[in-house]
Design a protein around this motif. Structure first.
Motif, PDB file in Angstrom:
ATOM      1  N   UNK A  14       0.854  -1.187   0.000  1.00  0.00           N
ATOM      2  CA  UNK A  14       0.000   0.000   0.000  1.00  0.00           C
ATOM      3  C   UNK A  14       0.890   1.238   0.000  1.00  0.00           C
ATOM      4  N   UNK A  15       0.502   2.240  -0.758  1.00  0.00           N
ATOM      5  CA  UNK A  15       1.266   3.489  -0.829  1.00  0.00           C
ATOM      6  C   UNK A  15       0.301   4.672  -0.780  1.00  0.00           C
ATOM      7  N   UNK A  16       0.592   5.615   0.105  1.00  0.00           N
ATOM      8  CA  UNK A  16      -0.199   6.844   0.238  1.00  0.00           C
ATOM      9  C   UNK A  16       0.688   8.028  -0.121  1.00  0.00           C
ATOM     10  N   UNK A  17       0.182   8.882  -1.011  1.00  0.00           N
ATOM     11  CA  UNK A  17       0.965  10.046  -1.466  1.00  0.00           C
ATOM     12  C   UNK A  17       0.144  11.310  -1.330  1.00  0.00           C
ATOM     13  N   UNK A  18       0.817  12.369  -0.888  1.00  0.00           N
ATOM     14  CA  UNK A  18       0.175  13.674  -0.787  1.00  0.00           C
ATOM     15  C   UNK A  18       1.040  14.693  -1.535  1.00  0.00           C
ATOM     16  N   UNK A  19       0.433  15.493  -2.385  1.00  0.00           N
ATOM     17  CA  UNK A  19       1.138  16.551  -3.103  1.00  0.00           C
ATOM     18  C   UNK A  19       1.365  17.742  -2.182  1.00  0.00           C
TER      19      UNK A  19
END
Length: 214
Positions: A87-92
């Motif tokens: 699982x990967x969570x990304x925020x700009x």
């Protein structure tokens, strides 16, 4: 959609197909398959648009390989299966120096396998011995977490730095053998004109180290 071919010293040549499609504005579904004489892989991914600045990616897959294993009684070819999930969570982080932040967690497991025992002899001028070789392939489990920060340090260029920890456990006959160490990654990308990008990446982990250029 992308079609590619890969050659490995362990498993020979294989052909892969991977791709992704958008299911509306908030969901994307991807996947891939790789087939070869001694390897096959199938995986799927689900991408979720959480907000204007956040996204979540879930991935799962299975890898099967026919590999040669060396035992005291000789070499044997066996199929091993690995199941994995991540699982990967990304925020700009905006349009300035800071590009994005990402957190990743992953795990993979390969079950141990017992092959048929083989008896073999050691015969010299002074000694004759009969041995029984219990041919067992130890399975393993790997788990890791990593954080990554993306930057725009100069015009047309991007860089990423990652740090984390990874643990690797082998299922040996006399008990588990564990290895834990810090992991790291470095990625660089430079735009050359409007349609070309140069990429360089380095990943260091407990299971393997990898260098990529593209």
């Amino acid at each position: 959609f992308v079609i590619d071919t890969e050659t490995s010293q362990a498993t020979g040549t294989s052909l892969g197909l991977r791709g992704a499609v958008a299911l509306g504005d908030l969901v994307a579904l991807g996947g891939g398959v790789r087939m070869g004489h001694d390897t096959s892989e199938l995986y799927a991914s689900l991408g979720l648009h959480l907000s204007d600045t956040q996204r979540l990616m879930l991935t799962g897959g299975q890898l099967r390989q026919h590999l040669d294993y060396r035992f005291p009684s000789g070499k044997a070819k066996a199929e091993m299966t690995q199941n994995s999930a991540g699982a990967a969570w990304r925020v700009s982080l905006g349009s300035g120096l800071l590009d994005y932040a990402e957190a990743t967690a992953y795990t993979a497991r390969t079950a141990s396998r017992d092959l048929a025992d083989v008896r073999y002899t050691v015969d010299t001028a002074a000694l004759y011995e009969l041995w029984n070789d219990p041919r067992r392939i130890a399975g393993s489990r790997i788990a890791g977490v990593q954080g990554k920060l993306g930057l725009r340090p100069w015009e047309g260029g991007r860089a990423s730095f990652g740090f984390g920890q990874e643990s690797l456990r082998y299922d040996l006959l006399n008990g588990d053998e564990r290895h834990t160490r810090a992991t790291g990654s470095l990625g660089l990308e430079q735009a050359v004109g409007n349609r070309t990008r140069l990429r360089f990446g380095v990943d260091a982990a407990a299971a393997q180290n990898r260098v990529s250029v593209g």
